[in-house]
Every structure is written in C-alpha cells, then in structure tokens.
Design an enzyme around this catalytic site. Sequence first.
Site, PDB file in Angstrom:
ATOM      1  N   CYS A  78      71.231  59.213 100.061  1.00  0.00           N
ATOM      2  CA  CYS A  78      71.058  57.945  99.354  1.00  0.00           C
ATOM      3  C   CYS A  78      71.828  56.814 100.055  1.00  0.00           C
ATOM      4  O   CYS A  78      71.417  56.381 101.124  1.00  0.00           O
ATOM      5  CB  CYS A  78      71.424  58.116  97.890  1.00  0.00           C
ATOM      6  SG  CYS A  78      70.645  56.867  96.880  1.00  0.00           S
ATOM      7  N   HIS A 169      69.213  62.880  95.885  1.00  0.00           N
ATOM      8  CA  HIS A 169      70.522  63.535  95.690  1.00  0.00           C
ATOM      9  C   HIS A 169      70.360  65.046  95.528  1.00  0.00           C
ATOM     10  O   HIS A 169      70.324  65.536  94.392  1.00  0.00           O
ATOM     11  CB  HIS A 169      71.208  62.967  94.442  1.00  0.00           C
ATOM     12  CG  HIS A 169      71.660  61.559  94.592  1.00  0.00           C
ATOM     13  ND1 HIS A 169      72.935  61.218  94.989  1.00  0.00           N
ATOM     14  CD2 HIS A 169      71.008  60.392  94.406  1.00  0.00           C
ATOM     15  CE1 HIS A 169      73.048  59.906  95.041  1.00  0.00           C
ATOM     16  NE2 HIS A 169      71.889  59.381  94.690  1.00  0.00           N
ATOM     17  N   GLU A 171      72.510  67.237  95.807  1.00  0.00           N
ATOM     18  CA  GLU A 171      73.723  67.809  95.203  1.00  0.00           C
ATOM     19  C   GLU A 171      73.669  67.759  93.682  1.00  0.00           C
ATOM     20  O   GLU A 171      74.510  68.354  93.018  1.00  0.00           O
ATOM     21  CB  GLU A 171      74.967  67.077  95.740  1.00  0.00           C
ATOM     22  CG  GLU A 171      75.212  65.677  95.198  1.00  0.00           C
ATOM     23  CD  GLU A 171      74.276  64.607  95.768  1.00  0.00           C
ATOM     24  OE1 GLU A 171      73.364  64.948  96.542  1.00  0.00           O
ATOM     25  OE2 GLU A 171      74.460  63.433  95.411  1.00  0.00           O
TER      26      GLU A 171
HETATM   27  N1  GLN Z   1      71.241  51.471  96.045  1.00  0.00           N
HETATM   28  C1  GLN Z   1      72.469  51.975  96.579  1.00  0.00           C
HETATM   29  C2  GLN Z   1      72.852  51.244  97.854  1.00  0.00           C
HETATM   30  O1  GLN Z   1      72.110  50.439  98.321  1.00  0.00           O
HETATM   31  C3  GLN Z   1      72.376  53.473  96.829  1.00  0.00           C
HETATM   32  C4  GLN Z   1      72.261  54.210  95.525  1.00  0.00           C
HETATM   33  C5  GLN Z   1      72.780  55.624  95.577  1.00  0.00           C
HETATM   34  O2  GLN Z   1      73.434  56.061  96.523  1.00  0.00           O
HETATM   35  N2  GLN Z   1      72.536  56.358  94.512  1.00  0.00           N
HETATM   36  O3  GLN Z   1      73.898  51.478  98.376  1.00  0.00           O
END
Ligand code: GLN
Length: 198
Positions: A78, A169, A171
């Site tokens: 992410c 994610h 995890e």
């Molecule tokens: N939207 C977040 C960002 O731009 C990432 C979101 C996440 O890691 N769950 O950093």
Amino acid sequence: MIIGILSIQGDFAAHAAVLQTLGAQSLEVRTVADLRQSDALILPGGESTTQLQFLQEEGLFDAICQFAAKGRPIFGTCAGAILLATHVKNPPQPSLALLDMTILRNGYGRQLASDVFFGPCTLKKDPLEMVFIRGPIIESIAPGITVLAKLHGSPTLVQKNNLLAATFHPELTNDPTVHKHFLSLISNSAPATKSPRL
Ligand code: GLN
C-alpha cells in the site's frame, strides 16, 4: 535471516505477526543501523507522505536505495508500494523510484473502512483475498515487471527481481501466501548479517 520492517507508523506489527507464524525473525527498523542488520525489508502501509519525510530525515531514503541496489529483497504494501514506484500521481510526490511503474494514490477514493476483494493470483490456485484501505491503483508498469495478482484486470501485486509491491494488505488476512513468496526471495539473495569468520 532477519526481516526488517519499517516501524514508524502504520500496521508494522501485523507484518511481524505474519512473519512469526511463518517462523521468520523480524526487526523494527527506525534507523540506518537497524537496516544494516536486516537481510530484507518490508515497507508497510500507512501514509506515504509521512513515511517519505521520515526516511529523508533519518538518512534511510538513500540507505534503502543502496540496500535495493545490493539485491536485498524489499516488499512494499500500500503506502510502501507508493514509495517504491518511479512515478506517483494524485498528487505527484517524490519516491524511492525503485520499481518502474506509475501509481495513483488513494485510487479507491476517501475510503474510511477496508474493502475486501478476491482476484486471480499466480501464487495460488484459488483467488487471493485482498484488503484495500485507501489503496493506490497501479496505472502502468514497465516491461519486465511481472504481475502476480490482479483485480478487475489491473495489477495489484507486482514483482521485479528482488522488489515486490502490493496495493493491498496481505498482512491483514489469514492467508500467508504473499509473505511466503517474499521469504522465498530472501533465501535466494545474499545474507546481510553473516560475514565469513577468519
Ligand atoms: N493512501 C495512502 C497513501 O497515499 C496509503 C494507504 C495505506 O497504506 N493503507 O499513503
């Protein structure tokens, strides 16, 4: 084998818990010295702008680029995937620029809770469970990047050599498939911590 996890914010503890169930040792990384003890690194979810600022202030930004250049495995989930991408949009921001792809931040809009989807993954027979929390969308990838999982036809898990990035994610599910795959990359790379005794 020690897997460092960038531990400044976000869900680093959830990654450590998965690694523990797989019998792998992890280390919370907050300094360059911590990184030097690690054979591989996980960049967890969180807020990529905050993480980026921390990496720059602590000297970890350059240290991680050197770590990658040595062939050590890095797995970004992410926000971590955003940090790995060469081009970041919505809005544009600097990044480690290690994985040649264009990524759109907050691709699912202002999502407050998590969304769960299942999509095809080359690492397993059944569809892979993917949890998205304000996740990014990979808009394009350079030739040479392998797509390991997809959702609605767009890549969600990609890899090039020692670098692995997930827009979701892994995890936060009970399925250790993606972490197991990451551990397999580590066993194929050179150890960081062991030097030959004379
Ligand atoms: N939207 C977040 C960002 O731009 C990432 C979101 C996440 O890691 N769950 O950093």
